[in-house]
Scaffold this motif. Structure first.
Motif, mmCIF file in Angstrom:
data_model
loop_
_atom_site.group_PDB
_atom_site.id
_atom_site.type_symbol
_atom_site.label_atom_id
_atom_site.label_comp_id
_atom_site.label_asym_id
_atom_site.label_seq_id
_atom_site.Cartn_x
_atom_site.Cartn_y
_atom_site.Cartn_z
ATOM 1 N N GLY A 139 0.796 -1.221 0.000
ATOM 2 C CA GLY A 139 0.000 0.000 0.000
ATOM 3 C C GLY A 139 0.826 1.267 0.000
ATOM 4 N N ASP A 140 0.290 2.297 -0.572
ATOM 5 C CA ASP A 140 0.815 3.664 -0.556
ATOM 6 C C ASP A 140 -0.082 4.477 -1.469
ATOM 7 N N ARG A 141 0.452 5.497 -2.083
ATOM 8 C CA ARG A 141 -0.348 6.315 -2.992
ATOM 9 C C ARG A 141 -0.595 5.568 -4.298
ATOM 10 N N LEU A 142 -1.815 5.643 -4.785
ATOM 11 C CA LEU A 142 -2.179 4.941 -6.010
ATOM 12 C C LEU A 142 -1.954 5.836 -7.227
ATOM 13 N N ALA A 143 -1.146 5.336 -8.169
ATOM 14 C CA ALA A 143 -1.001 6.010 -9.453
ATOM 15 C C ALA A 143 -2.208 5.612 -10.306
ATOM 16 N N LYS A 144 -3.127 6.537 -10.478
ATOM 17 C CA LYS A 144 -4.395 6.200 -11.121
ATOM 18 C C LYS A 144 -4.219 5.749 -12.562
ATOM 19 N N ASP A 145 -3.199 6.302 -13.248
ATOM 20 C CA ASP A 145 -2.986 5.915 -14.638
ATOM 21 C C ASP A 145 -2.706 4.428 -14.781
ATOM 22 N N SER A 146 -1.779 3.923 -13.962
ATOM 23 C CA SER A 146 -1.335 2.534 -14.090
ATOM 24 C C SER A 146 -1.973 1.604 -13.069
ATOM 25 N N LYS A 147 -2.734 2.186 -12.102
ATOM 26 C CA LYS A 147 -3.343 1.397 -11.023
ATOM 27 C C LYS A 147 -2.296 0.618 -10.227
ATOM 28 N N ILE A 148 -1.165 1.289 -10.003
ATOM 29 C CA ILE A 148 -0.059 0.730 -9.226
ATOM 30 C C ILE A 148 0.209 1.654 -8.046
ATOM 31 N N THR A 149 0.496 1.066 -6.880
ATOM 32 C CA THR A 149 0.871 1.885 -5.730
ATOM 33 C C THR A 149 2.338 2.274 -5.832
ATOM 34 N N VAL A 150 2.612 3.546 -5.578
ATOM 35 C CA VAL A 150 3.960 4.090 -5.714
ATOM 36 C C VAL A 150 4.245 4.982 -4.507
ATOM 37 N N GLY A 151 5.507 5.361 -4.372
ATOM 38 C CA GLY A 151 5.866 6.278 -3.297
ATOM 39 C C GLY A 151 6.850 5.665 -2.319
ATOM 40 N N GLY A 152 7.322 6.510 -1.405
ATOM 41 C CA GLY A 152 8.357 6.091 -0.465
ATOM 42 C C GLY A 152 7.944 4.956 0.441
ATOM 43 N N GLU A 153 6.705 4.971 0.920
ATOM 44 C CA GLU A 153 6.248 3.903 1.811
ATOM 45 C C GLU A 153 6.202 2.567 1.091
ATOM 46 N N ALA A 154 5.742 2.567 -0.150
ATOM 47 C CA ALA A 154 5.708 1.336 -0.928
ATOM 48 C C ALA A 154 7.118 0.784 -1.122
ATOM 49 N N ILE A 155 8.049 1.665 -1.445
ATOM 50 C CA ILE A 155 9.430 1.226 -1.662
ATOM 51 C C ILE A 155 10.044 0.674 -0.384
ATOM 52 N N THR A 156 9.779 1.334 0.751
ATOM 53 C CA THR A 156 10.294 0.840 2.037
ATOM 54 C C THR A 156 9.758 -0.552 2.346
ATOM 55 N N LYS A 157 8.471 -0.765 2.103
ATOM 56 C CA LYS A 157 7.875 -2.081 2.349
ATOM 57 C C LYS A 157 8.486 -3.141 1.438
ATOM 58 N N ILE A 158 8.685 -2.795 0.184
ATOM 59 C CA ILE A 158 9.287 -3.743 -0.761
ATOM 60 C C ILE A 158 10.691 -4.132 -0.307
ATOM 61 N N MET A 159 11.459 -3.165 0.163
ATOM 62 C CA MET A 159 12.840 -3.432 0.563
ATOM 63 C C MET A 159 12.930 -4.315 1.801
ATOM 64 N N ASN A 160 11.831 -4.474 2.524
ATOM 65 C CA ASN A 160 11.804 -5.359 3.690
ATOM 66 C C ASN A 160 11.360 -6.779 3.346
ATOM 67 N N ILE A 161 11.152 -7.040 2.072
ATOM 68 C CA ILE A 161 10.736 -8.370 1.603
ATOM 69 C C ILE A 161 11.940 -9.064 0.978
ATOM 70 N N ARG A 162 12.034 -10.354 1.183
ATOM 71 C CA ARG A 162 13.047 -11.157 0.500
ATOM 72 C C ARG A 162 12.299 -12.158 -0.374
ATOM 73 N N ALA A 163 12.038 -11.751 -1.594
ATOM 74 C CA ALA A 163 11.224 -12.564 -2.497
ATOM 75 C C ALA A 163 12.069 -13.624 -3.188
ATOM 76 N N ASP A 164 11.454 -14.773 -3.430
ATOM 77 C CA ASP A 164 12.122 -15.827 -4.198
ATOM 78 C C ASP A 164 12.177 -15.472 -5.679
ATOM 79 N N LEU A 165 11.080 -14.882 -6.168
ATOM 80 C CA LEU A 165 10.977 -14.503 -7.577
ATOM 81 C C LEU A 165 10.406 -13.100 -7.692
ATOM 82 N N CYS A 166 10.862 -12.374 -8.699
ATOM 83 C CA CYS A 166 10.238 -11.108 -9.056
ATOM 84 C C CYS A 166 9.904 -11.162 -10.536
#
Length: 248
Positions: A139-166
């Motif tokens: 979650g974070d701010r929604l980019a209405k054009d692409s319907k994707i959440t973007v912004g600093g909070e989203a990036i911080t949350k992503i960086m705390n994940i250790r994904a097997d695949l992207c």
């Protein structure tokens, strides 16, 4: 270039890249931005595109669009079927947005048990239809054009994940220029996903191979696997293989 030719070119670029900027089209076609804006207005009135501030979007951004209405639908389904073979039970999978990612979500095996983490609302809705998939929406701010959440909070949350695949939806890829895009905030989200994932897989129809856009996402050797609808030994893909990328 005649008006009909110009608008056909614009429509193709919108369908190919999902989003285009008026300024970029103006440079490519070598006409004024006012001319481009008039063309976009006409195409939007005809229901062929979605006109937005600064450019246009593909109609594929409409929720509820079917596979048959997506540009290069057959090619994207082939890519999705290859991508599915990489997913194993218990994996944590990060995904961006885009119509190829949505096609992947639609064909996941019903018996698959995995966790899918996404910034894309359309993809999240598709994952939610799966009986055994856990869905995490960043979650974070929604980019209405692409319907994707973007912004600093989203990036911080992503960086705390250790994904097997992207799984990355690709706007443009070139062996020398790398992966590029036209949306600054989406680029930052993709960079974070690449940095935090054990294996990065780029999903790309072959028509986008050997093309470039304005903003760099990463170098080609920052991805592990490139999936197109072509045979892995196709001549067009060999420059990427020589860079150390596995081709599927």
């Amino acid at each position: 270039m005649l008006k009909e030719e110009r608008q056909a070119y614009i429509l193709h670029q919108v369908n190919l890249h999902n989003k285009v900027l008026s300024s970029h089209l103006s440079e490519q076609i070598q006409v004024s931005e006012d001319t481009i804006r008039r063309d976009l207005t006409e195409l939007a009135k005809e229901g062929k595109i979605l006109k937005v501030h600064g450019g246009a979007l593909s109609n594929s951004f409409h929720q509820g669009i079917t596979s048959s209405e997506v540009y290069a639908a057959e090619e994207k389904r082939t890519i999705a079927m290859k991508a599915v073979t990489l997913i194993q039970d218990g994996m944590f999978v990060l995904t961006t947005g885009g119509t190829t990612i949505i096609e992947l979500a639609r064909i996941l095996p019903s018996e698959l048990r995995a966790t899918f983490i996404t910034v894309s609302l359309p993809a999240a809705f598709e994952y939610a239809n799966h009986p055994n998939i856990e869905v995490i929406v960043i979650g974070d701010r929604l980019a209405k054009d692409s319907k994707i959440t973007v912004g600093g909070e989203a990036i911080t949350k992503i960086m705390n994940i250790r994904a097997d695949l992207c799984f990355l939806g690709v706007n443009a890829i070139d062996a020398d220029a790398g992966l590029t895009d036209n949306d600054w905030e989406v680029v930052q989200v993709k960079k974070a996903m690449i940095a935090t994932s054990r294996k990065v897989v780029a999903l790309c129809i072959s028509e986008k191979v050997d093309t470039t856009d304005r903003l760099k996402v990463c170098d080609v050797d920052d991805i592990d696997i490139l999936i197109t609808e072509l045979h892995p030994k196709a001549k067009k893909l060999q420059p990427y293989s020589r860079k150390g990328v596995k081709i599927l």
